[in-house]
Design an enzyme around this catalytic site. Sequence first.
Site, PDB file in Angstrom:
ATOM      1  N   GLY A   1      -5.511  -0.732   3.755  1.00  0.00           N
ATOM      2  CA  GLY A   1      -5.984   0.452   2.698  1.00  0.00           C
ATOM      3  C   GLY A   1      -5.017   1.296   2.002  1.00  0.00           C
ATOM      4  O   GLY A   1      -5.435   2.057   1.353  1.00  0.00           O
ATOM      5  N   THR A   2      -3.972   1.264   2.721  1.00  0.00           N
ATOM      6  CA  THR A   2      -3.052   2.408   2.259  1.00  0.00           C
ATOM      7  C   THR A   2      -2.586   2.479   0.623  1.00  0.00           C
ATOM      8  O   THR A   2      -2.628   3.309   0.116  1.00  0.00           O
ATOM      9  CB  THR A   2      -1.529   2.408   2.924  1.00  0.00           C
ATOM     10  OG1 THR A   2      -1.065   1.152   2.877  1.00  0.00           O
ATOM     11  CG2 THR A   2      -1.721   2.707   4.693  1.00  0.00           C
ATOM     12  N   GLY A   3      -2.490   1.273   0.091  1.00  0.00           N
ATOM     13  CA  GLY A   3      -2.207   1.030  -1.143  1.00  0.00           C
ATOM     14  C   GLY A   3      -3.255   1.518  -1.844  1.00  0.00           C
ATOM     15  O   GLY A   3      -3.059   2.208  -3.058  1.00  0.00           O
ATOM     16  N   CYS A   4      -4.491   0.895  -1.738  1.00  0.00           N
ATOM     17  CA  CYS A   4      -5.572   1.241  -2.579  1.00  0.00           C
ATOM     18  C   CYS A   4      -5.931   3.059  -2.555  1.00  0.00           C
ATOM     19  O   CYS A   4      -6.190   3.514  -3.691  1.00  0.00           O
ATOM     20  CB  CYS A   4      -6.961   0.663  -1.905  1.00  0.00           C
ATOM     21  SG  CYS A   4      -6.911  -1.140  -1.435  1.00  0.00           S
TER      22      CYS A   4
ATOM     23  N   THR B   1      -3.226   1.019   8.924  1.00  0.00           N
ATOM     24  CA  THR B   1      -2.591   0.898   7.535  1.00  0.00           C
ATOM     25  C   THR B   1      -3.455   0.068   6.493  1.00  0.00           C
ATOM     26  O   THR B   1      -2.851  -0.485   5.617  1.00  0.00           O
ATOM     27  CB  THR B   1      -1.019   0.608   7.522  1.00  0.00           C
ATOM     28  OG1 THR B   1      -1.092  -0.902   8.293  1.00  0.00           O
ATOM     29  CG2 THR B   1      -0.119   1.382   8.285  1.00  0.00           C
TER      30      THR B   1
ATOM     31  N   LYS C   1       6.577   1.442  -4.030  1.00  0.00           N
ATOM     32  CA  LYS C   1       6.252   1.903  -2.641  1.00  0.00           C
ATOM     33  C   LYS C   1       6.809   1.635  -1.619  1.00  0.00           C
ATOM     34  O   LYS C   1       7.364   0.281  -1.815  1.00  0.00           O
ATOM     35  CB  LYS C   1       4.688   1.877  -2.540  1.00  0.00           C
ATOM     36  CG  LYS C   1       3.745   2.523  -3.529  1.00  0.00           C
ATOM     37  CD  LYS C   1       2.226   2.105  -3.296  1.00  0.00           C
ATOM     38  CE  LYS C   1       2.047   0.556  -3.460  1.00  0.00           C
ATOM     39  NZ  LYS C   1       0.635  -0.062  -3.304  1.00  0.00           N
TER      40      LYS C   1
HETATM   41  N1  LIG Z   1       3.740   3.612   8.373  1.00  0.00           N
HETATM   42  C1  LIG Z   1       3.900   4.473   7.239  1.00  0.00           C
HETATM   43  N2  LIG Z   1       3.984   5.728   7.382  1.00  0.00           N
HETATM   44  C2  LIG Z   1       4.053   6.780   6.364  1.00  0.00           C
HETATM   45  N3  LIG Z   1       3.735   6.354   5.065  1.00  0.00           N
HETATM   46  C3  LIG Z   1       3.467   4.952   4.754  1.00  0.00           C
HETATM   47  C4  LIG Z   1       3.361   4.038   5.705  1.00  0.00           C
HETATM   48  N4  LIG Z   1       2.842   2.976   5.230  1.00  0.00           N
HETATM   49  C5  LIG Z   1       2.645   2.947   4.050  1.00  0.00           C
HETATM   50  N5  LIG Z   1       3.055   4.372   3.608  1.00  0.00           N
HETATM   51  C6  LIG Z   1       2.975   4.983   2.417  1.00  0.00           C
HETATM   52  O1  LIG Z   1       1.467   4.704   1.671  1.00  0.00           O
HETATM   53  C7  LIG Z   1       1.526   4.539   0.369  1.00  0.00           C
HETATM   54  C8  LIG Z   1       1.113   2.897   0.267  1.00  0.00           C
HETATM   55  O2  LIG Z   1       2.126   2.117   0.320  1.00  0.00           O
HETATM   56  P1  LIG Z   1       2.089   0.545   1.022  1.00  0.00           P
HETATM   57  O3  LIG Z   1       3.514   0.119   0.686  1.00  0.00           O
HETATM   58  O4  LIG Z   1       1.780   0.635   2.279  1.00  0.00           O
HETATM   59  O5  LIG Z   1       1.203   0.071   0.120  1.00  0.00           O
HETATM   60  P2  LIG Z   1       0.449  -1.420  -0.111  1.00  0.00           P
HETATM   61  O6  LIG Z   1       1.470  -2.344   0.776  1.00  0.00           O
HETATM   62  O7  LIG Z   1       0.273  -1.730  -1.387  1.00  0.00           O
HETATM   63  O8  LIG Z   1      -0.865  -1.209   0.920  1.00  0.00           O
HETATM   64  P3  LIG Z   1      -1.867  -2.413   0.938  1.00  0.00           P
HETATM   65  O9  LIG Z   1      -1.473  -3.515   1.871  1.00  0.00           O
HETATM   66  O10 LIG Z   1      -3.262  -1.506   1.289  1.00  0.00           O
HETATM   67  O11 LIG Z   1      -2.166  -2.901  -0.416  1.00  0.00           O
HETATM   68  C9  LIG Z   1       2.944   4.848   0.093  1.00  0.00           C
HETATM   69  O12 LIG Z   1       3.085   5.986  -0.488  1.00  0.00           O
HETATM   70  C10 LIG Z   1       3.895   4.606   1.252  1.00  0.00           C
HETATM   71  O13 LIG Z   1       4.941   5.406   1.192  1.00  0.00           O
HETATM   72  C1  LIG Z   2     -10.961  -5.807  -1.605  1.00  0.00           C
HETATM   73  C2  LIG Z   2      -9.411  -5.329  -1.174  1.00  0.00           C
HETATM   74  N1  LIG Z   2      -8.833  -4.879  -2.248  1.00  0.00           N
HETATM   75  C3  LIG Z   2      -7.452  -4.635  -2.003  1.00  0.00           C
HETATM   76  C4  LIG Z   2      -6.887  -4.911  -0.651  1.00  0.00           C
HETATM   77  C5  LIG Z   2      -5.590  -4.632  -0.392  1.00  0.00           C
HETATM   78  O1  LIG Z   2      -5.327  -3.519   0.669  1.00  0.00           O
HETATM   79  C6  LIG Z   2      -7.956  -5.641   0.276  1.00  0.00           C
HETATM   80  N2  LIG Z   2      -7.511  -5.793   1.555  1.00  0.00           N
HETATM   81  N3  LIG Z   2      -9.279  -5.994   0.031  1.00  0.00           N
END
Ligand SMILES: Nc1ncnc2c1ncn2[C@@H]1O[C@H](COP(=O)(O)OP(=O)(O)OP(=O)(O)O)[C@@H](O)[C@H]1O
Ligand SMILES: Cc1ncc(CO)c(N)n1
Length: 276
Positions: free
Chosen positions: A217-220, A215, A183
């Site tokens: 929880g974006t990854g979850c 942002t 990502k």
């Molecule tokens: N500022 C942004 N604008 C648009 N898309 C974004 C942005 N930040 C993240 N994304 C998208 O959100 C999704 C999650 O990506 P990200 O790299 O943020 O995950 P993450 O770091 O694992 O998140 P978390 O910190 O919640 O675990 C991907 O599809 C990414 O392209």
């Molecule tokens: C419980 C939990 N899982 C995943 C993340 C990553 O975003 C978080 N902040 N908290």
Amino acid sequence: MEMDIHSRQQVARALTIAGSDSGGGAGIQADLKTFQELGVYGMSAITAVTAQNTLGVQAVYPLSPDAVIQQIHAVGDDIGVDAVKTGMLFSSEIILAVAEAIRHFGWTKVVVDPVMVAKGGAVLLQEEAIRALTGKLLPLTAVVTPNIPEAEQLTGSSIRGKADKEEAARRLAGFGARYVIIKGGHDEGAEAVDLLFDGRYFTELAGKRIATGHTHGTGCTFSAALTAGLARGLEVESAMREAKAFIQAAIEDGIKIGGGRGPTNHWAFQRSRLPR
Ligand SMILES: Nc1ncnc2c1ncn2[C@@H]1O[C@H](COP(=O)(O)OP(=O)(O)OP(=O)(O)O)[C@@H](O)[C@H]1O
Ligand SMILES: Cc1ncc(CO)c(N)n1
């Protein structure tokens, strides 16, 4: 028990094996909200309870591997699972237990979001557990969805440009994951670009990068949307496109609550599809 089969609806079922975020923006709570929005019956096996809000993680209480296993078996033995995702797994003991359960049930639609640290820096995966993740869980994985720092940790090499990303994806596929999505949220540039590798070919999926504080929880949320698509029978690339559209809408429409990094809006995607 007698059941009227005509009144029972068939529904796709998804299980999340992850940590609880009391603030509701990440972890189990984000996953269940996302499953619901995408028309999938959501179930959970909690690995750890966090005391957390938009300001950060105040405490982490991991559960015993047995408690995690029992939750997975309760769901798998009775209800059934079409797709499963993992999020915060915390320890190598929990990872080994989860891998064993996935193997036991023969689940193949397995999404692994290799959560390591929260955006505020709290540790959600012990460092020594990285080897269990690559060695025991990735061989059972359909799609692994690291962000850039996680891909660096899992492969042990730094990622500076596109060639490094592709090399990291090849290495992660080498551990046994059938698809890899690196990502681009942590990258720079006008677009957030996610890279899909299917073991042979690379596909990039770009969305407008939104300048926002929402942002958490974006990854979850992204990996849960991907899991929901797989549960409904979508192929990986279609499920990824839907997940990208879902997270794009959720970030654009972030919710203004709390004093720190706010959550994304899980109902924005469906609202954008309603007739006006
Ligand atoms: N500022 C942004 N604008 C648009 N898309 C974004 C942005 N930040 C993240 N994304 C998208 O959100 C999704 C999650 O990506 P990200 O790299 O943020 O995950 P993450 O770091 O694992 O998140 P978390 O910190 O919640 O675990 C991907 O599809 C990414 O392209
Ligand atoms: C419980 C939990 N899982 C995943 C993340 C990553 O975003 C978080 N902040 N908290």
